[in-house]
Scaffold this active site. Structure first.
Site, short mmCIF file in Angstrom:
data_model
loop_
_atom_site.label_atom_id
_atom_site.label_comp_id
_atom_site.label_asym_id
_atom_site.label_seq_id
_atom_site.Cartn_x
_atom_site.Cartn_y
_atom_site.Cartn_z
N THR A 168 -6.40 -10.18 -4.53
CA THR A 168 -5.42 -11.24 -4.80
C THR A 168 -5.52 -12.38 -3.80
OG1 THR A 168 -3.82 -10.05 -3.45
CG2 THR A 168 -3.76 -9.66 -5.83
N CYS B 54 -6.60 -6.35 1.47
CA CYS B 54 -5.19 -6.31 1.09
C CYS B 54 -4.41 -7.32 1.94
CB CYS B 54 -4.59 -4.92 1.29
SG CYS B 54 -2.85 -4.89 0.85
N ILE C 161 -12.35 -10.34 -7.52
CA ILE C 161 -11.72 -10.63 -6.26
C ILE C 161 -10.42 -9.83 -6.11
CG2 ILE C 161 -12.57 -13.01 -6.11
CD1 ILE C 161 -9.85 -13.99 -7.17
N LEU D 182 0.80 -1.24 0.00
CA LEU D 182 0.00 0.00 0.00
C LEU D 182 0.83 1.28 0.00
CD1 LEU D 182 -3.03 -0.78 2.35
CD2 LEU D 182 -3.03 -0.55 -0.15
#
Lengths: 312, 255
Positions: free
Chosen positions: A202, A139, A200, A83
């Site tokens: 990952t 994430c 979706i 991120l």
């Protein structure tokens, strides 16, 4: 019919409205694979794409993960960017105004460490020029927040409710495939007020360097994306489509129009191109062009006629 | 300058040393714009395995012939795919990407290690007719095919090899202190292994000579979208090797 009419018909053929966001095509960009959009302007006419979903944005700037961040895998790749982003203030001050030059919906993907942070981000982004927010509760690459909210129905719901209370914008929730029951997650966020669901993110994966006996990624594990994950993504879209009313944005390994059409037949009302942007910087446009050809050749009048039409 | 993506026809793809090949691509749009230090991002196969493009530094561009040249070592699956292509084929190629070297000063010193010499070759051509001195290092004589390639562009060439089979035994850093003591260099350019560049930057600082480094990192998009290749800048910011680099002033990114 004049040439002009033909053109507008073609455009009409692909236009969709997802959670109140009007798009010229059902093909968006997946967050984290298209920067803030501007990085791709030499390759793609941003005015012609469905929507730009920008890089995951957080309250404060983040420098991301240390060490090697990507690893190529068969028909896919692992990433553990972590991120990295300049933070919401910088986004609003310098990036959003530049995106304002383009006639394309801008959807901001947001990620928080706490429920309150998601709310705060949504509130700050409740401004002209932002078409919607996409909640990244999936994430796999950050310790706090992120996926912690995406693997538990109650936490996911509280994030969605907090965000809905802090914005008038459409709220899209991006779900993690790293759960035992994707349908339960989707129903939970719909119940909490999600306007659309992205499917979706990952899949958590790992690569090991057999010469060094060490993980390839600095972060040890990372998110798998690319063509390798497509069948899983299509399956999840199909399962969720049976169980929710809100529109689904399908993504996961889309490289070609044929891939995108599979997602739409499974029940996605729109799609997003991710890893393919790295392989072909014009992918988002070529996927849309291919869908248009397919719709026309199939004798349909609008792309909507594909959605959820798989015969079981 | 706009970046572009083109199908480049392969003019030649020839072995110039053990496991090292020289690829010449007909890509006039890229050749017309490329500057030293920039790179190509090449789709080595029309398959999903390997999936990602490979960044390759540009070793020269010929605007009249419309060609760009890159020199690469065959190290893995991607470069093996590229090595298998021949002049009948074409490859999809993004370019020219990244920021190039600043043409600066009158007495440049170039220091390259191994395949780090590839971008310096394009640079040497652009620095002509300045008198160029270069230090090139490699493991062994076979890796020093570069010497002949740089010969016409450089006034003085110093070669080091790890095993002493060509030039002086050792690494580029060993010969640098004497050169800097005696030379009147006003600019240093370096590309090679990280540890080598760090040593050179340290010396450049000591002698107060401006220095540029060319970095490499694993990258996916090559245009600043994926953030795979960012590195820590000395100003606290993250720098994208693909778009803010690969060439940086040493003080931007080096310790």
């Amino acid at each position: 019919m004049s040439v002009e009419d033909g053109k507008s018909n073609q455009q009409e053929m692909l236009s969709v409205t997802i959670a109140g966001i009007k798009m010229k095509t059902p093909v968006m960009t997946a967050s984290g694979t298209f920067g803030f959009g501007l990085e791709y302007k030499d390759f793609v006419d941003l005015n012609k794409i469905g929507a730009v979903v920008v890089k995951g944005t957080t309250l404060l700037p983040r420098s991301g993960n240390k060490g090697r961040r990507i690893a190529e895998t068969p028909a896919g790749m692992l990433n553990s960017i972590g991120l990295e982003n300049p933070g919401v203030d910088e986004f609003l001050a310098t990036i959003l105004p530049r995106l304002g030059e383009y006639d394309v919906p801008i959807i901001v993907n947001i990620s928080g460490n706490t429920v309150e942070e998601y709310g705060e981000l949504a509130a700050r982004l409740n401004v002209a020029g932002v078409a919607g927010v996409e909640l990244n509760i999936s994430c796999p690459n950050v310790k706090e927040g992120g996926i912690a909210f995406g693997t538990n129905c109650a936490s996911a719901s509280s994030v969605v409710r907090q965000v809905k209370n802090n914005t008038n914008l459409p709220v899209i929730v991006k779900l993690s495939p790293n759960v035992t029951d994707i349908v339960a997650m989707a129903q939970a966020v719909e119940e909490a007020g999600a306007d659309a669901i992205s499917l979706i993110n990952t899949l958590l994966g790992m690569s090991i360097d057999i010469h060094k006996w060490r993980p390839v990624l600095g972060n040890v594990v990372g998110g798998l994306s690319g063509p390798a994950v497509k069948p899983i993504a299509v399956r999840m879209v199909w399962q969720v489509a049976q169980a929710v009313q809100v529109p689904i944005i399908g993504m996961g390994g889309i490289v070609t129009a044929e891939d995108a059409i599979e997602f739409m037949l499974a029940g996605a009302s729109a799609v997003a191109v991710g890893t393919a942007n790295f392989i072909n910087p014009c992918a988002v446009q070529s996927v849309a062009d291919g869908i248009k050809d397919y719709v026309r050749q199939s004798g349909l009048s609008h792309v909507k006629e594909l959605v959820g039409k798989v015969n079981i | 300058m706009p970046k572009m993506v083109v199908d480049g026809r392969i003019v030649s793809n020839t072995e110039i040393s053990v496991n090292v090949k020289e690829l010449v691509l007909y890509a006039p749009e890229i050749a017309a714009q490329a500057v030293p230090g920039q790179f190509l991002h090449v789709r080595v196969a029309n398959s999903y395995h390997p999936l990602l493009r490979r960044p390759l530094s540009i070793s020269s561009a010929d605007n009249i012939a419309g060609t760009v040249r890159t020199i690469y070592r065959v190290v893995g699956q991607g470069t093996a795919c590229l090595a298998a292509l021949s002049s009948k084929d074409s490859v999809n190629c993004m370019g020219p990407l990244g920021n190039g070297f600043a043409i600066h000063g009158q007495r440049p010193l170039l220091v390259g290690g191994g395949m780090g010499l590839a971008p310096l070759m394009f640079l040497a051509g652009a620095l002509c007719p300045r008198p160029i001195e270069i230090v090139m290092g490699g493991r062994t004589k076979e890796e020093m095919f570069w010497k002949d390639m740089f010969h016409v562009m450089c006034n003085t060439i110093h070669v080091t090899t790890d095993d002493g089979t060509l030039g002086s035994r050792g690494v580029t850093l060993d010969v640098l202190p004497d050169l800097l003591k005696n030379g009147a260099f006003d600019m240093i350019y370096t590309c090679g292994p990280r540890v080598m560049m760090e040593g050179i930057v340290k010396l450049a600082k000591e002698y107060d000579i401006p220095c540029q480094v060319s970095l490499e990192d694993y990258m996916a998009c090559g245009i600043g979208g994926c953030l795979s290749c960012t590195c820590a800048g000395n100003d606290g910011s993250r720098k994208k090797v693909c778009t803010e680099g690969p060439v940086f002033w040493a003080q931007e990114v080096m310790p």
